[in-house]
Design a protein around this motif. Structure first.
Motif, PDB file in Angstrom:
ATOM      1  N   GLU A  82       0.823  -1.220   0.000  1.00 53.78           N
ATOM      2  CA  GLU A  82       0.000   0.000   0.000  1.00 53.78           C
ATOM      3  C   GLU A  82       0.855   1.267   0.000  1.00 53.78           C
ATOM      4  O   GLU A  82       0.597   2.185  -0.796  1.00 53.78           O
TER       5      GLU A  82
ATOM      6  N   ARG B 211       0.855   4.185  -3.095  1.00 47.84           N
ATOM      7  CA  ARG B 211       0.633   5.612  -2.857  1.00 47.84           C
ATOM      8  C   ARG B 211       1.843   6.433  -3.326  1.00 47.84           C
ATOM      9  O   ARG B 211       1.690   7.543  -3.837  1.00 47.84           O
TER      10      ARG B 211
ATOM     11  N   ARG C  97      -8.228  -3.228  -6.277  1.00 46.69           N
ATOM     12  CA  ARG C  97      -8.955  -2.295  -5.413  1.00 46.69           C
ATOM     13  C   ARG C  97      -8.101  -1.108  -4.984  1.00 46.69           C
ATOM     14  O   ARG C  97      -8.627  -0.017  -4.742  1.00 46.69           O
ATOM     15  N   GLU C  98      -6.798  -1.283  -4.874  1.00 44.77           N
ATOM     16  CA  GLU C  98      -5.940  -0.188  -4.412  1.00 44.77           C
ATOM     17  C   GLU C  98      -5.657   0.837  -5.498  1.00 44.77           C
ATOM     18  O   GLU C  98      -5.082   1.890  -5.208  1.00 44.77           O
TER      19      GLU C  98
ATOM     20  N   ALA D 288      -9.625   5.496  -4.492  1.00 48.79           N
ATOM     21  CA  ALA D 288      -8.494   5.162  -3.628  1.00 48.79           C
ATOM     22  C   ALA D 288      -7.308   6.089  -3.853  1.00 48.79           C
ATOM     23  O   ALA D 288      -6.602   6.457  -2.905  1.00 48.79           O
TER      24      ALA D 288
END
Length: 392
Positions: free
Chosen positions: A87, A91, A145-146, A151
């Motif tokens: 994650e 980002r 999904r990320e 998101a």
């Protein structure tokens, strides 16, 4: 004809899904370039694709993110630690890495009519928005999904502000044109999560020099041929040598002929092997799979697509989160048998390989899904769809 810029992260697994598309665009007469950091120069040359040097080589940043004592962890613990970076890395991909890449693209002076990015590369998106040209994404991993708009919208907004673009906090513009996938919809709705997803027939990437070593023709093929490979990330984890030894022993316990690839440049002198297991540092995976009865893999999406295209059933020992997503997806469709990393021993891996070889239903399921894949539109249709974005 148009100018199409492809953008990728500095890793083979991110580049490979773009290669057949770039080659097809060249054959159609378009001018093509690939924006990637300097470390990708040799690989792009092997694929005979023009290289625009740019983007942020973040690989060393990863090692600075790892905790003290990481090098002393066992294989499973090291994998869990590496997984925890997923994650934060995503980002970062949408944050400072994307901003740096966009600045390089915009500074080149090579103005494209279209930008095609692999899904984890966001600098191409920001640059396309700044240039007011369309952009498309190519799915390069499993578990999406990320990377949805909601998101990543807030993270990408910092780059949009720097470029004088209006805010898009829900990321509605991120996937507004086209998202290209190369798995059949029959595998499951999770692969159709992103807006404007269209599915096309997967083509294995090829380099001009790709061929198999001649000694493979002399292998004993009176027994099933099993090919095993676990990806570059897996072999770089602490404790991987012991995992490899367990895999070698497991293949040695099965009535098969096995080839295990340890990664380009690997030192094979530290591993012994039984007579039925042949160790190589590198062999072209897509070509190797064409003659195999079973593929033992870490579960990377490129690897599983290559096997699916050829109707080869799999045993998966997933390591990272996207590997685990892919393993579960393919297992649910009857195409693969999963050995969880926490229980991956000589005995469990050997048992899974035996069961996969002895189960005719797994080969049938692989062939059935292969036909679903081959029923998808060809790569030429994707080029048509990309051209339509340029001249709507």
């Amino acid at each position: 004809m148009s100018r199409i810029l492809f953008t990728t992260q500095p890793a083979s697994g991110h580049l490979r899904p773009l290669v057949p598309i770039a080659h097809a665009a060249l054959l159609r007469g378009h001018t093509v370039a690939v924006s990637a950091p300097a470390c990708m120069a040799a690989e792009l040359a092997e694929y005979r694709l023009p290289h625009l040097v740019g983007g942020y080589d973040w690989r060393y940043d990863v090692y600075r993110m790892l905790p003290d004592g990481y090098a002393d962890l066992d294989f499973a613990a090291a994998a869990d630690t590496f997984r925890s970076l997923g994650e934060p890395l995503t980002r970062a991909f949408a944050g400072h890495i994307a901003r740096r890449t966009a600045a390089d693209i915009l500074g080149h002076g090579w103005r494209p009519d279209l930008i095609v990015r692999e899904l984890d590369e966001f600098g191409g998106y920001l640059a396309a928005e700044a240039l007011d040209v369309p952009h498309a994404a190519v799915i390069s991993f499993g578990g999406l999904r990320e990377v949805t708009g909601p998101a990543l919208g807030p993270v990408l907004d910092e780059g949009r502000r720097e470029l004088g673009l209006p805010s898009d906090p829900q990321g509605e513009r991120l996937h507004r044109f086209l998202t290209a996938g190369f798995l059949p919809p029959e595998l499951g709705a999770s692969e159709l999560l992103l807006p404007n997803t269209r599915c096309y027939r997967h083509i294995n990437a090829e380099r001009a020099a790709d061929r198999l070593p001649s000694w493979l023709a002399g292998l004993d093929l009176s027994r099933p041929l099993v090919f095993a490979a676990f990806g570059t990330v897996v072999y770089g984890l602490p404790g991987s040598a012991r995992f490899v030894d367990e895999a070698i022993a497991a293949l040695g316990d099965v009535d098969c002929t096995a080839v295990l690839a340890l990664g380009a440049g690997a030192d094979m002198s530290g591993h012994g092997s039984p007579p039925n297991v042949h160790l190589v540092d590198f062999v072209d995976q897509a070509l190797m799979l064409e003659g195999c009865d079973l593929f033992v893999t870490h579960g990377g999406l490129n690897s599983m697509k290559e096997a699916l295209r050829l109707g080869v059933p799999m045993v998966t020992v997933p390591v990272l989160d996207d590997h685990r997503h892919n393993a579960a997806l393919f297992a649910a469709a009857g195409l693969s048998r999963t050995v969880p990393l926490a229980t991956a021993t000589r005995e469990t891996m050997a048992g899974a390989v035996r069961q996969a070889l002895d189960a005719p239903g797994r080969r049938t399921a692989a062939r059935r899904m292969q036909r679903h894949l081959h029923a998808l539109p060809a790569l030429d249709r994707l080029i048509d769809d990309l051209e339509a974005l340029i001249t709507p």
